[in-house]
Design an enzyme around this catalytic site. Structure first.
Site, mmCIF file in Angstrom:
data_model
loop_
_atom_site.group_PDB
_atom_site.id
_atom_site.type_symbol
_atom_site.label_atom_id
_atom_site.label_comp_id
_atom_site.label_asym_id
_atom_site.label_seq_id
_atom_site.Cartn_x
_atom_site.Cartn_y
_atom_site.Cartn_z
ATOM 1 N N SER A 1 30.418 56.831 80.243
ATOM 2 C CA SER A 1 31.294 57.129 81.381
ATOM 3 C C SER A 1 30.699 58.188 82.300
ATOM 4 O O SER A 1 30.336 59.283 81.856
ATOM 5 C CB SER A 1 32.639 57.639 80.832
ATOM 6 O OG SER A 1 33.308 58.417 81.795
ATOM 7 N N GLY A 2 30.646 57.873 83.589
ATOM 8 C CA GLY A 2 30.182 58.856 84.563
ATOM 9 C C GLY A 2 31.091 60.075 84.600
ATOM 10 O O GLY A 2 30.621 61.217 84.639
ATOM 11 N N LEU A 3 32.389 59.816 84.558
ATOM 12 C CA LEU A 3 33.344 60.925 84.579
ATOM 13 C C LEU A 3 33.144 61.839 83.370
ATOM 14 O O LEU A 3 33.104 63.064 83.497
ATOM 15 C CB LEU A 3 34.785 60.379 84.585
ATOM 16 C CG LEU A 3 35.889 61.418 84.363
ATOM 17 C CD1 LEU A 3 35.923 62.439 85.492
ATOM 18 C CD2 LEU A 3 37.248 60.739 84.215
ATOM 19 N N ASP B 1 32.947 64.444 89.180
ATOM 20 C CA ASP B 1 32.504 63.040 89.162
ATOM 21 C C ASP B 1 32.323 62.583 90.605
ATOM 22 O O ASP B 1 33.016 61.704 91.105
ATOM 23 C CB ASP B 1 33.550 62.189 88.422
ATOM 24 C CG ASP B 1 33.103 60.736 88.256
ATOM 25 O OD1 ASP B 1 31.899 60.472 88.352
ATOM 26 O OD2 ASP B 1 33.980 59.884 88.031
ATOM 27 N N ASP C 1 27.772 53.529 83.188
ATOM 28 C CA ASP C 1 28.430 53.697 84.480
ATOM 29 C C ASP C 1 27.374 54.188 85.467
ATOM 30 O O ASP C 1 27.003 55.362 85.457
ATOM 31 C CB ASP C 1 29.554 54.725 84.300
ATOM 32 C CG ASP C 1 30.330 54.966 85.572
ATOM 33 O OD1 ASP C 1 29.976 54.390 86.613
ATOM 34 O OD2 ASP C 1 31.308 55.745 85.509
ATOM 35 N N ASP D 1 27.712 54.470 88.601
ATOM 36 C CA ASP D 1 28.363 54.885 89.846
ATOM 37 C C ASP D 1 28.020 53.872 90.948
ATOM 38 O O ASP D 1 28.084 52.679 90.727
ATOM 39 C CB ASP D 1 27.946 56.316 90.228
ATOM 40 C CG ASP D 1 28.578 57.344 89.295
ATOM 41 O OD1 ASP D 1 29.597 57.026 88.656
ATOM 42 O OD2 ASP D 1 28.043 58.461 89.201
ATOM 43 N N GLU E 1 29.422 50.276 91.348
ATOM 44 C CA GLU E 1 30.654 50.169 92.142
ATOM 45 C C GLU E 1 30.321 50.109 93.625
ATOM 46 O O GLU E 1 29.353 50.723 94.079
ATOM 47 C CB GLU E 1 31.602 51.330 91.815
ATOM 48 C CG GLU E 1 31.088 52.709 92.145
ATOM 49 C CD GLU E 1 31.907 53.816 91.480
ATOM 50 O OE1 GLU E 1 31.982 53.842 90.234
ATOM 51 O OE2 GLU E 1 32.447 54.663 92.206
ATOM 52 N N LYS F 1 29.570 59.097 95.596
ATOM 53 C CA LYS F 1 30.892 58.515 95.338
ATOM 54 C C LYS F 1 31.852 59.623 94.916
ATOM 55 O O LYS F 1 31.441 60.756 94.634
ATOM 56 C CB LYS F 1 30.817 57.424 94.266
ATOM 57 C CG LYS F 1 30.195 57.768 92.912
ATOM 58 C CD LYS F 1 30.915 58.755 92.004
ATOM 59 C CE LYS F 1 32.242 58.345 91.465
ATOM 60 N NZ LYS F 1 32.193 57.415 90.338
ATOM 61 N N ASN G 1 35.303 60.118 92.194
ATOM 62 C CA ASN G 1 36.078 59.463 91.146
ATOM 63 C C ASN G 1 37.262 58.723 91.766
ATOM 64 O O ASN G 1 37.944 59.248 92.652
ATOM 65 C CB ASN G 1 36.561 60.496 90.123
ATOM 66 C CG ASN G 1 37.322 59.845 88.984
ATOM 67 O OD1 ASN G 1 38.526 59.621 89.072
ATOM 68 N ND2 ASN G 1 36.612 59.487 87.938
ATOM 69 N N SER G 2 37.504 57.536 91.275
ATOM 70 C CA SER G 2 38.491 56.647 91.885
ATOM 71 C C SER G 2 39.914 57.191 91.842
ATOM 72 O O SER G 2 40.785 56.704 92.561
ATOM 73 C CB SER G 2 38.461 55.288 91.179
ATOM 74 O OG SER G 2 37.176 54.755 91.213
ATOM 75 N N ARG H 1 31.495 46.337 90.216
ATOM 76 C CA ARG H 1 32.830 46.943 90.167
ATOM 77 C C ARG H 1 33.456 46.955 91.553
ATOM 78 O O ARG H 1 32.890 47.510 92.496
ATOM 79 C CB ARG H 1 32.707 48.360 89.614
ATOM 80 C CG ARG H 1 33.919 49.221 89.802
ATOM 81 C CD ARG H 1 33.792 50.446 88.930
ATOM 82 N NE ARG H 1 34.618 51.550 89.388
ATOM 83 C CZ ARG H 1 34.698 52.711 88.764
ATOM 84 N NH1 ARG H 1 34.000 52.908 87.654
ATOM 85 N NH2 ARG H 1 35.447 53.683 89.225
ATOM 86 N N HIS I 1 39.094 47.395 89.497
ATOM 87 C CA HIS I 1 39.658 48.712 89.174
ATOM 88 C C HIS I 1 40.961 48.919 89.949
ATOM 89 O O HIS I 1 41.113 48.410 91.061
ATOM 90 C CB HIS I 1 38.653 49.802 89.531
ATOM 91 C CG HIS I 1 38.824 51.057 88.735
ATOM 92 N ND1 HIS I 1 39.571 51.136 87.593
ATOM 93 C CD2 HIS I 1 38.324 52.314 88.915
ATOM 94 C CE1 HIS I 1 39.541 52.359 87.101
ATOM 95 N NE2 HIS I 1 38.789 53.105 87.890
#
Ligand code: SPV
Ligand code: MG
Length: 310
Positions: free
Chosen positions: A61-63, A73, A100, A102, A129, A135, A137-138, A173, A204
């Site tokens: 996980s990137g986060l 992130d 991930d 990103d 993504e 980027k 975090n979503s 993504r 997502h």
């Protein structure tokens, strides 16, 4: 299970890369008729713990990687820091790792370089993504401009072309729903990314129910396998995803969040209780830690390689 210390031999620059693990990830994400699960890990220890728990695949996980480094992130961690973390994870586990990636750390060129490097260090696939660099975090804020579709297709194609193993899994993504667009935009993009060579589509959502994800799955009809990240819609029973024909669920950050909660708790207790007597039974024993990192192998190696004691 490959213990942390039993690192695979160092691979020369252009050698066989990740070995057999891309095939394992492809089987889980692309070929399996069962719902598959990828468990978040962010370092070697969390990767081994996830493997011990029985997970067949891991999500780098990137986060979580950023958080453990103290970064946001938002591409504050460099791509080389991600590669190094993934290498430690890959050395520690025999399970395939979907990284991930990103938004690919830049344009097509940065994306294909990062993909090649994570593959060389043992990753089985990369998720890209459709946003720009840097980027965000979503789940943070409302600023999630989407990449131009053709430009993002170029990023996907460049990754597919650069990684020599055809089993290396490239997940495209979709951030259309995160960015506030509707189902049509998500579907248009999914079709384009599929034509560009993606192996699976991650849709997502930041909604607290799975409705829009399920709507996408119904319309998409599994033209490519669907991957989801139910962090925000966590109340949905897993059986709903099975019934919807979802391929893979990513439990995206739960090792990192569990560590935060456990560390906060033990710090508070040691401070409040003025000592460690009370917490001893609630923390992992040192023996368990030594076992996870296979100190026995080192002891055996010492027997083989060090001169005998007089
Ligand atoms: C991550 O784990 O870094 C992800 C999933 O990308 S999310 O944080 O839900 O966007
Ligand atoms: Mg991420």
């Amino acid at each position: 299970m490959r213990p942390l210390s039993a690192t695979r031999p160092r691979r020369p620059y252009t050698a066989t890369g990740a070995g057999e693990v891309p095939t394992l990830l492809r089987a889980l994400v692309c070929d399996s008729r069962e719902l598959s699960f990828l468990m978040e890990a962010h370092d070697a220890l969390s990767a081994v713990i996830a493997e011990h728990a029985g997970f067949e695949g891991l999500w780098a996980s990137g986060l979580s990687i950023a958080s453990t480094l103290g970064y946001r992130d938002a591409n504050e961690a460099s791509w080389t820091q991600v590669v190094e973390t993934v290498e430690r994870m890959a050395d520690a586990t025999s399970k395939p790792i979907l990284v991930d990636g990103d938004s690919g750390f830049g344009n097509f060129n940065n994306a294909r370089l990062a993909a090649l490097k994570i593959w060389q260090r043992g990753a089985a696939g990369m998720c890209l993504e459709d946003k720009g660099f840097p980027k965000m975090n979503s789940f943070v804020g409302d600023r999630h401009p989407l990449a131009d579709i053709k430009e993002f297709c170029g990023r996907l194609k460049a990754v597919k072309d650069r990684v020599p193993d055809p089993d290396f899994v490239v997940v495209a993504r979709l951030e259309a729903l995160i960015a506030g667009h509707g189902l049509d935009e998500a579907l248009d993009r999914a079709h384009a990314y599929s034509e560009a060579g993606a192996d699976a589509i991650l849709i997502h959502s930041r909604k607290s129910t799975a409705e829009e994800i399920l709507e996408f799955a119904r319309a998409w009809q599994n033209r490519l396998p669907v991957v989801i990240v139910p962090t925000r819609y966590f109340k949905t029973p897993t059986s709903v995803y099975r019934d919807a024909g979802v391929s893979t669920v990513i439990w995206a950050n739960h090792n990192m969040r569990a560590a935060v909660a456990a560390m906060r708790n033990v710090c508070r207790r040691i401070r409040d209780e003025d000592g460690i007597i009370g917490v001893e039974g609630d923390v992992a024993s040192l023996e368990e830690v030594f076992g996870l990192i296979d100190y026995d192998e080192l002891a055996a190696a010492e027997g083989r390689y060090l001169p005998a004691r007089p």
